[in-house]
Design an enzyme around this catalytic site. Structure first.
Site, PDB file in Angstrom:
ATOM      1  N   HIS A  34     -55.993  22.845  34.391  1.00 16.47           N
ATOM      2  CA  HIS A  34     -56.616  22.836  33.072  1.00 16.47           C
ATOM      3  C   HIS A  34     -58.131  22.791  33.211  1.00 16.47           C
ATOM      4  O   HIS A  34     -58.645  22.158  34.118  1.00 16.47           O
ATOM      5  CB  HIS A  34     -56.152  21.612  32.262  1.00 16.47           C
ATOM      6  CG  HIS A  34     -56.326  21.808  30.792  1.00 16.47           C
ATOM      7  ND1 HIS A  34     -57.508  21.532  30.153  1.00 16.47           N
ATOM      8  CD2 HIS A  34     -55.467  22.280  29.863  1.00 16.47           C
ATOM      9  CE1 HIS A  34     -57.359  21.826  28.880  1.00 16.47           C
ATOM     10  NE2 HIS A  34     -56.144  22.285  28.666  1.00 16.47           N
ATOM     11  N   ASP A  40     -47.747  23.019  29.117  1.00 22.12           N
ATOM     12  CA  ASP A  40     -46.776  24.108  29.180  1.00 22.12           C
ATOM     13  C   ASP A  40     -45.720  23.933  30.260  1.00 22.12           C
ATOM     14  O   ASP A  40     -44.757  24.687  30.299  1.00 22.12           O
ATOM     15  CB  ASP A  40     -47.511  25.443  29.405  1.00 22.12           C
ATOM     16  CG  ASP A  40     -48.222  25.903  28.149  1.00 22.12           C
ATOM     17  OD1 ASP A  40     -47.594  25.841  27.081  1.00 22.12           O
ATOM     18  OD2 ASP A  40     -49.394  26.301  28.227  1.00 22.12           O
TER      19      ASP A  40
HETATM   20  N1  CMC Z   1     -52.242  27.246  40.325  1.00 21.16           N
HETATM   21  C1  CMC Z   1     -52.949  27.277  41.465  1.00 21.16           C
HETATM   22  N2  CMC Z   1     -54.251  26.978  41.533  1.00 21.16           N
HETATM   23  C2  CMC Z   1     -54.868  26.641  40.403  1.00 21.16           C
HETATM   24  C3  CMC Z   1     -54.192  26.599  39.167  1.00 21.16           C
HETATM   25  C4  CMC Z   1     -52.831  26.927  39.162  1.00 21.16           C
HETATM   26  N3  CMC Z   1     -52.116  26.913  38.037  1.00 21.16           N
HETATM   27  N4  CMC Z   1     -55.049  26.251  38.193  1.00 21.16           N
HETATM   28  C5  CMC Z   1     -56.244  26.079  38.778  1.00 21.16           C
HETATM   29  N5  CMC Z   1     -56.129  26.315  40.115  1.00 21.16           N
HETATM   30  C6  CMC Z   1     -57.198  26.226  41.099  1.00 21.16           C
HETATM   31  C7  CMC Z   1     -57.985  27.518  41.105  1.00 21.16           C
HETATM   32  O1  CMC Z   1     -57.470  28.427  42.041  1.00 21.16           O
HETATM   33  C8  CMC Z   1     -59.374  27.055  41.449  1.00 21.16           C
HETATM   34  O2  CMC Z   1     -59.450  26.898  42.837  1.00 21.16           O
HETATM   35  P1  CMC Z   1     -60.827  27.301  43.622  1.00 21.16           P
HETATM   36  O3  CMC Z   1     -61.856  26.379  43.066  1.00 21.16           O
HETATM   37  O4  CMC Z   1     -60.497  27.093  45.047  1.00 21.16           O
HETATM   38  O5  CMC Z   1     -61.080  28.741  43.268  1.00 21.16           O
HETATM   39  C9  CMC Z   1     -59.457  25.659  40.825  1.00 21.16           C
HETATM   40  O6  CMC Z   1     -58.110  25.211  40.705  1.00 21.16           O
HETATM   41  C10 CMC Z   1     -60.098  25.663  39.458  1.00 21.16           C
HETATM   42  O7  CMC Z   1     -59.409  26.633  38.660  1.00 21.16           O
HETATM   43  P2  CMC Z   1     -60.097  27.605  37.613  1.00 21.16           P
HETATM   44  O8  CMC Z   1     -59.386  28.905  37.632  1.00 21.16           O
HETATM   45  O9  CMC Z   1     -61.570  27.605  37.795  1.00 21.16           O
HETATM   46  O10 CMC Z   1     -59.741  26.834  36.277  1.00 21.16           O
HETATM   47  P3  CMC Z   1     -60.018  27.377  34.832  1.00 21.16           P
HETATM   48  O11 CMC Z   1     -60.529  26.225  34.085  1.00 21.16           O
HETATM   49  O12 CMC Z   1     -60.833  28.596  34.823  1.00 21.16           O
HETATM   50  O13 CMC Z   1     -58.553  27.790  34.329  1.00 21.16           O
HETATM   51  C11 CMC Z   1     -56.338  27.576  33.606  1.00 21.16           C
HETATM   52  C12 CMC Z   1     -57.709  26.928  33.658  1.00 21.16           C
HETATM   53  C13 CMC Z   1     -55.438  26.757  32.681  1.00 21.16           C
HETATM   54  C14 CMC Z   1     -56.449  28.969  33.014  1.00 21.16           C
HETATM   55  C15 CMC Z   1     -55.754  27.618  35.024  1.00 21.16           C
HETATM   56  O14 CMC Z   1     -55.572  26.312  35.503  1.00 21.16           O
HETATM   57  C16 CMC Z   1     -54.452  28.392  35.110  1.00 21.16           C
HETATM   58  O15 CMC Z   1     -54.483  29.607  35.272  1.00 21.16           O
HETATM   59  N6  CMC Z   1     -53.274  27.728  34.979  1.00 21.16           N
HETATM   60  C17 CMC Z   1     -52.006  28.416  34.930  1.00 21.16           C
HETATM   61  C18 CMC Z   1     -51.714  28.913  33.513  1.00 21.16           C
HETATM   62  C19 CMC Z   1     -51.374  27.786  32.589  1.00 21.16           C
HETATM   63  O16 CMC Z   1     -50.565  26.926  32.909  1.00 21.16           O
HETATM   64  N7  CMC Z   1     -51.971  27.805  31.399  1.00 21.16           N
HETATM   65  C20 CMC Z   1     -51.736  26.810  30.360  1.00 21.16           C
HETATM   66  C21 CMC Z   1     -52.929  25.959  30.142  1.00 21.16           C
HETATM   67  S1  CMC Z   1     -52.598  24.470  29.192  1.00 21.16           S
HETATM   68  C22 CMC Z   1     -52.102  25.007  27.646  1.00 21.16           C
HETATM   69  C23 CMC Z   1     -53.198  25.610  26.887  1.00 21.16           C
HETATM   70  O17 CMC Z   1     -54.105  24.915  26.428  1.00 21.16           O
HETATM   71  O18 CMC Z   1     -53.152  26.808  26.701  1.00 21.16           O
END
Ligand code: CMC
Length: 466
Positions: free
Chosen positions: A347, A403
């Site tokens: 998140h 989720d």
């Molecule tokens: N699986 C594996 N690695 C992850 C995940 C994941 N689900 N989420 C974050 N990371 C890692 C990511 O690879 C990154 O690593 P590094 O710094 O080495 O590149 C680090 O954690 C930070 O992630 P980010 O992509 O910069 O995080 P973000 O804030 O841009 O994205 C997110 C947030 C929710 C889109 C992402 O965590 C994700 O894609 N999660 C999976 C989809 C999901 O479950 N979405 C529902 C979110 S909660 C309900 C809502 O509000 O919609």
């Protein structure tokens, strides 16, 4: 401490659901214990604009506006609506009460609550939009596209709100069962729904449209679900709560008190969540002084993506792909090796366990045993959670989000995965509309910038010479 009004409400809950209240309260205790040493985050005071903040890609860290609607404390893993802790709201309140709280800024008194629920119930049973929706091939549409269509139809109906209903029906809808879209008369648009020339919107006309959207998104969602499974939509039962009605209109069965309570908690948990992508999309559209139906349509579109509200559908697919607890280790090793996103984890704001996942995890455990296939998915989810927390959790603070468990619960309640994002929207519409009302009181159009990093001084070459 829980508010006394909320506590009073708890006494009226069914005996068989008291266990659920206990589960929510122990989740609260755990959350507070685990993060008590985390420092209080910044930005809970009124800002003196313009402000300075550090912005990352995806507007990380950017402050879009001030709000009194809700607060996500990502360091401690707490979620607050209008000052009330989400754990207390889940333990003692109902979705209807929470929707009122978000929209009006305070808990309703009994007569206000009765009036509000009566309105919601009336708006839920308006048949015109449902009939109009049925003149489209809903079962062939992506369900979220069908929901957006439903909201557009609600908007169109609102344009005609000064005509009487009979005229609307004969003018706009071919009501007989053989109706086809071609029979619908072209009508154009007579006038805009709202003129946001002053702050009236936030007081009278606007609030009614918020009620309308909250009520009817549930009916439209249920109708889409029924049509997809080859059934005719059902009329809502005004004696049921919003949560129970939603389940009844989808499945055709009146839920048990436990099922109703679980659905109610799911709706409470999804109702608002800070400046998330769909709320921001909703506000961006509202800030142009477009109208609330277009704004909510934008929210639905943003919610649809697998990184946002579409994630729980993907979680179920992922758990089905793993198929068995024995496959988990290998599947997870491969996922890590291939840098695969684990759906339902991570998140932007939470760097502690998401409080919504804490509650939903225990509810999933309670309900998953109803069906061996779902129980199997739940067992896989528990092992996956352990693996992710001990690896990505430690290194990157990636924990389960809302989720991760919601799909297991919705499956156990008889809802098909393609409908999960719509259930999210049925709840989040309360937060979207509340924040639109709030934002429009001091509206300023959203207009950030991008940095141009392309070339300059390109010479135009005619097509035949390229
Ligand atoms: N699986 C594996 N690695 C992850 C995940 C994941 N689900 N989420 C974050 N990371 C890692 C990511 O690879 C990154 O690593 P590094 O710094 O080495 O590149 C680090 O954690 C930070 O992630 P980010 O992509 O910069 O995080 P973000 O804030 O841009 O994205 C997110 C947030 C929710 C889109 C992402 O965590 C994700 O894609 N999660 C999976 C989809 C999901 O479950 N979405 C529902 C979110 S909660 C309900 C809502 O509000 O919609």
């Amino acid at each position: 401490m829980p508010n006394r009004d909320l506590k009073t409400k708890s006494r009226s809950l069914h005996l068989s659901t008291q266990k659920i209240t206990g589960m929510v309260l122990s989740a609260k205790e755990k959350a507070y214990k685990e993060t008590s040493s985390e420092p209080e985050p910044e930005f809970t005071k009124k800002l003196d604009w313009p402000i300075q903040c550090t912005v990352g890609p995806g507007l990380e860290g950017a402050i879009a506006c001030e709000s009194e609607t809700g607060y996500v404390n990502g360091a401690k893993g707490l979620l607050i609506y209008r000052g009330y802790d989400i754990f207390d709201l889940c333990a003692y309140s109902s979705f209807e009460e929470v929707a009122y709280l978000l929209l009006h800024g305070r808990l309703p008194r009994q007569e206000e609550f009765n009036k509000f629920t009566k309105k919601i119930s009336e708006y839920q049973s308006l048949i015109e939009v449902k009939r109009l929706l049925m003149s489209f091939p809903v079962e062939e549409l992506n369900p979220m596209a069908a929901l957006r269509l439903g909201v557009n139809l609600m908007r169109q109906k609102q344009i005609y709100r000064e005509k009487d209903d009979a005229e609307f029906i004969s003018d706009v809808i071919a009501t007989d069962e053989d109706s086809i879209p071609m029979e619908t008369k072209p009508m154009g648009e007579k006038r805009p729904i709202y003129e946001f020339v002053d702050k009236q919107f936030a007081r009278s006309e606007g609030i009614d449209s918020c009620y309308h959207l909250i009520a009817e998104l549930a009916t439209i969602t249920a109708s889409i679900s029924r049509l997809r499974s080859g059934h005719l939509p059902l009329e809502p039962d005004p004696s049921l709560s919003h949560a129970a009605n939603l389940l009844y209109m989808i499945t055709g069965k009146r839920p048990t008190p436990v099922e109703e309570r679980i659905m109610d908690i799911c709706l409470i948990l999804h109702a608002d969540h800070g400046m998330n992508a769909s709320t921001f999309a909703t506000l961006v559209v509202a800030s142009t002084l477009s109208d609330i139906y277009f704004s909510v349509g934008a929210g639905i579109a943003a919610l649809n993506g697998p990184l946002h509200g579409g994630a729980n559908e993907q979680v179920i697919r992922m758990l089905k792909e793993i198929a068995d607890t024995e496959n988990l280790k290998l599947w997870y090793e491969n996922a890590l090796k291939n840098k695969k996103r684990i759906m339902g984890f991570g998140h932007r704001v939470y760097k502690a366990y998401d409080p919504r996942a804490r509650i939903l995890g225990s509810l999933a455990k309670l309900i998953a045993h109803k069906n061996p296939e779902i129980e199997n998915l739940f067992r896989i989810s528990q092992l996956l959670e352990k693996e992710v927390i001990s690896t990505l959790g430690k290194v990157k603070k990636v924990f389960p989000n809302v989720d991760f468990f919601s799909g297991i619960i919705y499956s156990a309640l008889g809802i098909e995965p393609e409908m999960f994002p719509l259930i999210f929207a049925v709840s989040r519409v309360a937060g979207w509309t509340a924040r639109v009302l709030e934002y429009l009181k001091h509206n300023r159009i959203f207009r950030p910038r991008s940095i141009y990093i392309g070339p300059f001084n390109q010479q135009y070459v005619p097509m035949e010479k390229r």
